[in-house]
Design an enzyme around this catalytic site. Structure first.
Site, PDB file in Angstrom:
ATOM      1  N   HIS A  33      34.145  21.412  22.759  1.00 41.48           N
ATOM      2  CA  HIS A  33      32.914  21.724  23.493  1.00 41.48           C
ATOM      3  C   HIS A  33      32.135  20.469  23.882  1.00 41.48           C
ATOM      4  CE1 HIS A  33      30.846  21.618  19.453  1.00 41.48           C
ATOM      5  NE2 HIS A  33      29.881  21.090  20.187  1.00 41.48           N
ATOM      6  N   ASP A  52      38.391  24.587  18.943  1.00 34.72           N
ATOM      7  CA  ASP A  52      37.324  23.663  19.334  1.00 34.72           C
ATOM      8  C   ASP A  52      37.661  22.220  18.968  1.00 34.72           C
ATOM      9  OD1 ASP A  52      34.936  22.982  20.557  1.00 34.72           O
ATOM     10  OD2 ASP A  52      33.774  23.156  18.705  1.00 34.72           O
ATOM     11  N   SER A  55      28.472  16.946  16.429  1.00 35.12           N
ATOM     12  CA  SER A  55      29.679  17.687  16.788  1.00 35.12           C
ATOM     13  C   SER A  55      30.847  16.746  17.036  1.00 35.12           C
ATOM     14  CB  SER A  55      29.436  18.525  18.046  1.00 35.12           C
ATOM     15  OG  SER A  55      28.647  19.646  17.755  1.00 35.12           O
TER      16      SER A  55
END
Length: 527
Positions: A164, A194, A269
């Site tokens: 992402h 992901d 992230s």
């Protein structure tokens, strides 16, 4: 018996003389040297908390910031949190006067100057081109749209991050912990887990890199250290413990996250979570937060999952997964009771897809898959992960519970080529189907023959019934009960009566809505 020794007369006289001399010195003004006496400072000997300094100093050079550019509009919020989104009385941040104190504050401290500040994390292509940096040869129409974290897994420049973070990018920059900026290329990405893999083009240098841990040995309560770039700050270290294992947060069919309480925020992230040996136990991917900031609940992709996916991406830029081709849902205790199973385990087959490997092997709707290659299946999620772990064309043995007994079939798996995954969540019907109905009072539903001649349409549901409590709605269609096709209300009655004779307290209804079916267990006790 204790003996007390009295001081001699000579000692007494000597002491008195010294005391008298001191008194004379003070009274006559002759200076005297006096040494003050203080109590010792407080010192506590106790077990010391572990220091993470050695781990951090070793792994930090391997952790990087990942900047992404694309031709998306500037309003797209970046992962690093540098594109601030504020609203003051209906005015956006950019609409505030230049002398407004909040605007001055965020220009100076918010992301090192905000999205358009030269040299800041949000610096546009033109800023970097003027400095002769990595953006010098890039098209000027690209804009910074995301920023996250990542880490080297090889000395020749392979970088792991989240899908992402990079999914909408056209250009990528990896920023080392010493500030060096290097261009990178996207090797491959996998939306189901992901994960993404970048490659830095720098043949003249070798990078410090880290390895994946055996996360199966990671226990709840173990210390972990998260390193990343929250809000674009770079090189930030937080510590905590493993809070839970096997978390399902509804992000996909392979959810199996490690939950940690180390502070993780936007921009973390794709960054690693380390054990105290400096190995990666997980890749930070999500947080739970009502406010958008850290509240001590973060989720990391387990190293065991990441290792296999990254190896596939490194090999040919994509992930090859086995495909069974059946829609599944969890086995609840009610469903287990209705089918005569001793425990609520395995995966209930809602429907095999037409022409799928599962259908060709003979798997039917209503089957419960209990094991793969002799290894028990705990739930539907585990079945998805287990099948995905095999490659296409692999032959696997599937154990089934069907019509009150165990059976097995051998399936040659296909290749999962798309992002479509089996889902147990049914779509809601567009509208109820009107028709003449007959009441099934004991179940709290009213049914009528479906217009297409297949099954029975639900025309009314008692709002106080178990059927309503378990989500049955007007307009849905009952296809079978206890895996027997039904076309009339009498068919349902016959199946329920047989189930009662068999000593069962529930019946398993296969319900279809919006082209998707599911199973619902309803009580059939005498009322």
């Amino acid at each position: 018996m204790r003996t007390i020794k009295r001081p001699s007369l000579k000692t007494v006289l000597k002491t008195s003389t010294v005391a008298g001399l001191a008194a004379v010195m003070l009274s006559t003004g002759i200076p005297a040297q006096v040494t003050a006496s203080f109590a010792a400072p407080v010192s506590v000997t106790a077990p010391q908390a572990p220091s993470f300094a050695d781990v951090v100093s070793a792994v930090s050079p391997a952790v990087v910031s990942v900047r992404v550019q694309s031709d998306e509009p500037q309003e797209t919020a970046d992962e690093g949190g540098n594109n601030f989104s504020f609203n003051f009385g209906g005015r956006g941040f950019d609409q505030l006067p230049d002398d407004h104190p909040l605007k001055r504050f965020f220009k100076e401290f918010g992301g090192q100057g905000g999205p358009d500040a030269p040299g800041g994390p949000g610096a546009g292509p033109r800023d970097r081109a003027e400095r002769g940096g990595p953006g010098a040869n890039r098209p000027h129409h690209l804009r910074p749209t995301a920023q996250g974290s990542g880490f080297f897994i090889s000395e020749d420049g392979y970088v792991v991050t989240n899908n992402h973070v990079v999914s909408d990018g056209q250009a990528y920059t990896v920023v080392l912990n010493d500030g060096t900026e290097l261009e990178a290329k996207l090797v491959g990405r996998d939306s189901r887990t992901d994960l993404a893999l970048l490659k830095v083009d720098a043949t003249s240098r070798k990078f410090t890199y880290v390895s994946f841990a055996d996360d199966t040995k990671t226990r709840v309560g173990d210390w972990v250290v998260a390193v990343g770039n929250p809000f674009g700050l770079g090189g930030t270290v937080t510590a905590g413990i493993v809070s839970a294992r096997g978390r399902d947060i509804g992000s996909g069919p392979y959810d199996d996250y490690i939950q940690v309480d180390a502070a993780v925020n936007r921009g973390n992230s794709g960054g690693p979570t380390f054990d105290l040996s400096g190995q990666v136990v997980g890749i930070n991917t999500a947080i739970f937060s009502p406010s958008g900031g850290n509240v001590g609940i973060a989720f990391a992709i387990p190293a065991s999952t990441a290792k296999d996916v990254i190896n596939d991406l490194m090999k040919d830029g994509k992930v090859a997964r086995g495909w069974l081709g059946v829609q599944i849902q969890p086995v609840t205790q009610d469903i287990a009771d209705s089918l005569g199973l001793k425990e609520a385990a395995g995966a209930l087959v809602v429907a095999p897809q037409e022409g799928s490997p599962g259908q060709k092997a003979g798997i039917k709707e209503g089957d419960i898959i209990t094991a793969v290659n002799g290894q028990a299946i705990k739930d539907a999620r585990e079945l998805s992960r287990r099948i995905a772990g095999f490659g296409p064309d692999a032959k696997v043995k599937i154990d089934l519970w069907r019509e009150g007994k165990m059976q097995d079939v051998t399936v040659t798996l296909g290749n999962m080529a798309s992002d479509e995954a089996a889902s147990a969540e049914p779509k809601q019907p567009d509208a109820p189907v009107p028709s003449t109905s007959k009441a099934l009072a004991s179940l709290g539903i009213t049914v009528a023959p479906a217009e297409d001649g297949s099954g029975l349409a639900v025309t009314e549901v008692d709002p106080d019934s178990e059927a309503a409590a378990r989500g049955l709605k007007n307009g849905e269609k009952i296809l079978s009960v206890n895996n027997r096709k039904v076309a009339t209300a009498d068919d349902i009655g016959k199946v329920i009566e047989q189930a009662r004779k068999d000593g069962r307290t529930r019946a398993l209804f296969q319900v279809e809505a919006g082209g998707t079916s599911r199973f619902v267990a309803l009580p059939i006790d005498e009322s």
